[in-house]
Motif scaffolding. Structure first.
Motif, PDB file in Angstrom:
ATOM      1  N   LEU A   1       0.819  -1.208   0.000  1.00 27.87           N
ATOM      2  CA  LEU A   1       0.000   0.000   0.000  1.00 27.87           C
ATOM      3  C   LEU A   1       0.858   1.266   0.000  1.00 27.87           C
ATOM      4  CD1 LEU A   1      -2.718  -1.138   2.565  1.00 27.87           C
ATOM      5  CD2 LEU A   1      -2.880  -1.107   0.062  1.00 27.87           C
ATOM      6  N   ALA A   2       2.162   1.108  -0.158  1.00 23.67           N
ATOM      7  CA  ALA A   2       3.085   2.247  -0.106  1.00 23.67           C
ATOM      8  C   ALA A   2       2.817   3.239  -1.234  1.00 23.67           C
ATOM      9  CB  ALA A   2       4.529   1.751  -0.191  1.00 23.67           C
ATOM     10  N   ALA A   3       3.085   4.496  -0.938  1.00 22.37           N
ATOM     11  CA  ALA A   3       2.918   5.560  -1.937  1.00 22.37           C
ATOM     12  C   ALA A   3       3.840   5.338  -3.135  1.00 22.37           C
ATOM     13  CB  ALA A   3       3.178   6.916  -1.299  1.00 22.37           C
ATOM     14  N   THR A   4       4.990   4.699  -2.905  1.00 23.34           N
ATOM     15  CA  THR A   4       5.890   4.421  -4.028  1.00 23.34           C
ATOM     16  C   THR A   4       5.214   3.489  -5.035  1.00 23.34           C
ATOM     17  OG1 THR A   4       6.932   2.714  -2.662  1.00 23.34           O
ATOM     18  CG2 THR A   4       8.081   4.837  -2.822  1.00 23.34           C
ATOM     19  N   HIS A   5       4.438   2.530  -4.549  1.00 22.69           N
ATOM     20  CA  HIS A   5       3.687   1.639  -5.437  1.00 22.69           C
ATOM     21  C   HIS A   5       2.623   2.428  -6.204  1.00 22.69           C
ATOM     22  CE1 HIS A   5       1.443  -1.697  -7.056  1.00 22.69           C
ATOM     23  NE2 HIS A   5       0.360  -1.200  -6.485  1.00 22.69           N
TER      24      HIS A   5
ATOM     25  N   VAL B   1       0.541  16.141   5.060  1.00 24.26           N
ATOM     26  CA  VAL B   1       0.459  15.633   3.695  1.00 24.26           C
ATOM     27  C   VAL B   1       1.846  15.841   3.089  1.00 24.26           C
ATOM     28  CG1 VAL B   1      -0.760  15.791   1.492  1.00 24.26           C
ATOM     29  CG2 VAL B   1      -1.976  16.295   3.630  1.00 24.26           C
ATOM     30  N   VAL B   2       2.531  14.719   2.840  1.00 27.55           N
ATOM     31  CA  VAL B   2       3.948  14.780   2.465  1.00 27.55           C
ATOM     32  C   VAL B   2       4.235  13.924   1.234  1.00 27.55           C
ATOM     33  CG1 VAL B   2       4.650  15.225   4.865  1.00 27.55           C
ATOM     34  CG2 VAL B   2       4.597  12.875   4.014  1.00 27.55           C
ATOM     35  N   PRO B   3       5.346  14.207   0.541  1.00 30.31           N
ATOM     36  CA  PRO B   3       5.707  13.375  -0.609  1.00 30.31           C
ATOM     37  C   PRO B   3       5.771  11.898  -0.214  1.00 30.31           C
ATOM     38  CG  PRO B   3       7.136  15.287  -0.487  1.00 30.31           C
ATOM     39  CD  PRO B   3       6.324  15.269   0.782  1.00 30.31           C
ATOM     40  N   GLY B   4       5.385  11.046  -1.143  1.00 27.04           N
ATOM     41  CA  GLY B   4       5.249   9.622  -0.869  1.00 27.04           C
ATOM     42  C   GLY B   4       6.488   8.905  -0.394  1.00 27.04           C
ATOM     43  N   ASP B   5       7.670   9.419  -0.734  1.00 23.67           N
ATOM     44  CA  ASP B   5       8.895   8.750  -0.303  1.00 23.67           C
ATOM     45  C   ASP B   5       9.529   9.427   0.912  1.00 23.67           C
ATOM     46  OD1 ASP B   5       9.667  11.068  -1.611  1.00 23.67           O
ATOM     47  OD2 ASP B   5      11.313  10.134  -2.701  1.00 23.67           O
ATOM     48  N   ALA B   6       8.828  10.385   1.503  1.00 18.02           N
ATOM     49  CA  ALA B   6       9.382  11.140   2.633  1.00 18.02           C
ATOM     50  C   ALA B   6       9.012  10.498   3.962  1.00 18.02           C
ATOM     51  CB  ALA B   6       8.862  12.573   2.597  1.00 18.02           C
ATOM     52  N   GLU B   7       9.813  10.808   4.959  1.00 20.03           N
ATOM     53  CA  GLU B   7       9.546  10.360   6.318  1.00 20.03           C
ATOM     54  C   GLU B   7       9.271  11.594   7.175  1.00 20.03           C
ATOM     55  OE1 GLU B   7      11.724   7.872   9.910  1.00 20.03           O
ATOM     56  OE2 GLU B   7      12.575   7.789   7.897  1.00 20.03           O
TER      57      GLU B   7
END
Length: 168
Positions: free
Chosen positions: A32-36, A65-71
């Protein structure tokens, strides 16, 4: 072609006369990751944003609300909302609190409106992708419209590459 069912979040944007596009993608229940999501959409991960719910020590619940690969950087997030500390909510609390499930959490249309912080890079793009409130469907929307609709603010709330490297 099958008609896309509008979500509650889409109906809210319609009522506010905000322009968006609904973009379906193939859901992988095991990823379910944003990278996917970005890969499925064929988009740069920097344009695909994820919605994360936190709890501050003084102000209560808020949304980043942050970029999908960010922590998320919890200290930066707390400071942006005028708290001393913040923590991620437990996954079991997501649905009862927001009405959304993991992988389908939208910054629009939660059960209650929470303060919302968008990472500053959202404004670097003419359009970003965020969840519509269900897995398998994303909004493509102008970030300024989304920020205004949610009464959000922008701030740097993610760990930088330097910070991640230091922790290794």
């Amino acid at each position: 072609m099958e008609k896309i069912q509008k979500t509650n979040a889409a109906r809210l944007l319609d009522r506010a006369h905000i322009t968006y596009r609904l973009i379906p993608y193939e859901v992988d229940e095991n990823n379910l990751a944003a990278t996917h999501v970005a890969e499925s959409l064929g988009e740069d991960i920097g344009r695909v944003f994820k919605t994360i719910v936190l709890r501050g020590d003084r102000t209560g619940y808020f949304v980043c609300v942050v970029p999908g690969d960010a922590e998320i950087d919890l200290k930066k997030a707390a400071k942006a909302i005028a708290d001393k500390k913040a923590e991620l909510i437990h996954m079991k609390d997501l649905l009862p609190l927001t009405g959304y499930i993991r992988g389908g959490c939208s910054p629009i249309g939660m059960k209650k409106a929470f303060p919302t912080i968008f990472h500053t890079t959202a404004l670097d793009h003419s359009a970003i992708y965020v969840s519509t409130g269900q897995r398998g469907l994303q909004f493509e929307i102008a970030p300024a419209d989304l920020i205004a609709f949610t009464h959000g603010i922008t701030a740097d709330v993610i760990k930088s590459n330097d910070e991640e490297t230091e922790q290794l």
